[in-house]
Write an enzyme that holds these catalytic residues in place. Structure first.
Site, PDB file in Angstrom:
ATOM      1  N   PHE A 236       0.870  -1.180   0.000  1.00  0.00           N
ATOM      2  CA  PHE A 236       0.000   0.000   0.000  1.00  0.00           C
ATOM      3  C   PHE A 236       0.903   1.224   0.000  1.00  0.00           C
ATOM      4  O   PHE A 236       1.701   1.400   0.922  1.00  0.00           O
ATOM      5  CB  PHE A 236      -0.881   0.046   1.249  1.00  0.00           C
ATOM      6  CG  PHE A 236      -1.712   1.315   1.354  1.00  0.00           C
ATOM      7  CD1 PHE A 236      -3.061   1.308   1.041  1.00  0.00           C
ATOM      8  CD2 PHE A 236      -1.136   2.522   1.750  1.00  0.00           C
ATOM      9  CE1 PHE A 236      -3.825   2.480   1.123  1.00  0.00           C
ATOM     10  CE2 PHE A 236      -1.886   3.699   1.826  1.00  0.00           C
ATOM     11  CZ  PHE A 236      -3.234   3.673   1.512  1.00  0.00           C
ATOM     12  N   GLU A 237       0.776   2.038  -1.033  1.00  0.00           N
ATOM     13  CA  GLU A 237       1.533   3.289  -1.071  1.00  0.00           C
ATOM     14  C   GLU A 237       0.737   4.294  -1.871  1.00  0.00           C
ATOM     15  O   GLU A 237       0.152   3.952  -2.892  1.00  0.00           O
ATOM     16  CB  GLU A 237       2.874   3.119  -1.814  1.00  0.00           C
ATOM     17  CG  GLU A 237       3.946   2.391  -1.085  1.00  0.00           C
ATOM     18  CD  GLU A 237       5.272   2.356  -1.853  1.00  0.00           C
ATOM     19  OE1 GLU A 237       5.255   2.419  -3.102  1.00  0.00           O
ATOM     20  OE2 GLU A 237       6.310   2.286  -1.183  1.00  0.00           O
TER      21      GLU A 237
END
Ligand code: GDP
Ligand code: MN
Length: 346
Positions: A236-237
């Site tokens: 997740f970014e």
């Protein structure tokens, strides 16, 4: 929502950037995913949830990357789930192959070793290409040339909460460079030389380190200031592509790459991104998306207090999680510890 989040120790300096003419026009941003044709089902799962919770309101394009061409099935299956544009891109060969300075038989030996310690998927050749691509190449893909922002999406992940604002505008208007929502601990046996190499890099490039860089939260005082192995969980970014393209990160990636750690060890993109962000970005430009409920395998984040509608129950989820990872397990505590370290004992 912003007010609630401004409890964050590292929160935005109020109104600071509004004087700089930011906030006009739609950010040049995309949802990006490196994925295999065989992961179509999982990709559809991730897309359905993210579309429903967020992107149907904002319609940012999806860009899929693959080391081989996408099948018509994959294209049709994914395109069908969004009103936004979809693009299907192949990774250039040179971004996904052994560099000529890598000794192949040494690489094969380390695959065997990584297999015996059983950390992640370190025994797979493709896993090493993947970690290297996510560390130093995704933002160089020619198709991303006209983009400034990305949200990384993996197949088979879950998004639990309605998100009622444009996260890319939020990043841009508040001058953020990097956003995360989980911070975990990884098995350092798979990257034994990462910390010494990083320290040597910093010593040789003092001028590149951000003057407000704060690595304190990544150091273990009990181990004489060695790396504590905390890392942003990089599947997740939400981040700035231009940050990765910057001089500091490029120099750092090349330094690690030349030493071969993406092949002789398992330098993951999570610790590499974490150390890079810590060296080149002040903490005030790193955002903890604590409002975005998310799950990847057994790691999950369910917002503790929220106005937004979420389909996760923090307590129930936690119970499930504790069943998988016993209370006293060292795996559980450090995950909390890393977030607390980052937030400064909050
Ligand atoms: P993990 O999260 O560390 O277990 O790694 P994953 O197996 O989930 O891989 C990370 C991301 O890279 C996922 O989005 C995968 O779909 C993608 N990925 C990993 N290996 C390959 C590969 O060989 N080819 C392609 N196209 N995608 C890959
Ligand atoms: Mn994954």
């Amino acid at each position: 929502w912003l007010e609630e989040n401004s409890n964050n120790r590292h929160s935005v300096v109020d109104g600071y950037m509004s004087n700089f003419g930011f906030g006009s026009g739609k950010p040049r941003a995309a949802l990006i995913s490196l994925v295999r044709n065989s992961e179509l089902e999982g990709m559809m799962q991730s897309m359905r949830q993210l579309e429903y919770r967020w992107n149907r309101k904002y319609r940012y394009p999806w860009i899929f990357f693959n080391d081989e061409p996408f099948t018509e099935d994959f294209k049709a299956g994914t395109r069908n789930l969004t009103a936004a544009k979809c693009y299907y891109e192949v990774v250039p060969r040179g971004h996904w192959s052994l560099p000529d300075w890598i000794d192949e038989s040494r690489f094969m030996n380390s695959l065997e070793y990584l297999g015996t310690i059983g950390v992640g998927k370190g025994w797979m050749v493709s896993y090493h290409h993947m970690c290297r691509w996510n560390s130093g190449f995704f933002y160089k893909h020619p198709f991303l040339k006209n983009y400034d922002w990305y949200w990384r999406v993996e197949p088979d992940v879950h998004y639990f909460c309605d998100i009622d604002y444009d996260v890319f505008r939020f990043m841009r208007d508040n001058n953020m460079k990097y956003g995360f929502n989980m911070n975990i601990l990884d098995d350092a046996r798979s990257f034994p030389s990462l910390w010494t190499r990083t320290r040597a890099f910093a010593a040789a490039h003092l001028g590149l380190i951000h003057p407000e860089a704060d690595l304190g939260w990544l150091l273990d005082p009990q181990a004489g200031g060695e790396y504590n192995n905390c890392q942003f969980f990089s599947n997740f970014e939400i981040g700035s592509l231009n940050f990765w393209r910057g001089e500091g990160n490029e120099a750092y990636f090349n330094w690690l790459d030349k030493a071969g750690g993406f092949y002789y060890e398992r330098f993951g993109d999570a610790p590499v991104h974490t150390l890079s962000v810590a060296m080149f970005v002040p903490k005030s430009e790193i955002w903890y998306f604590r409002d975005i409920g998310y799950q990847h395998d057994i790691n999950h984040h369910c917002p503790p207090h929220r106005e937004a509608k979420c389909s996760c129950q923090p307590t129930k989820m936690d119970e499930n999680f504790y069943k998988l990872v016993p209370l006293e397990s060292p795996q559980r505590k450090p995950a909390d510890t890393c977030i607390r370290q980052f937030l400064g004992g909050e």
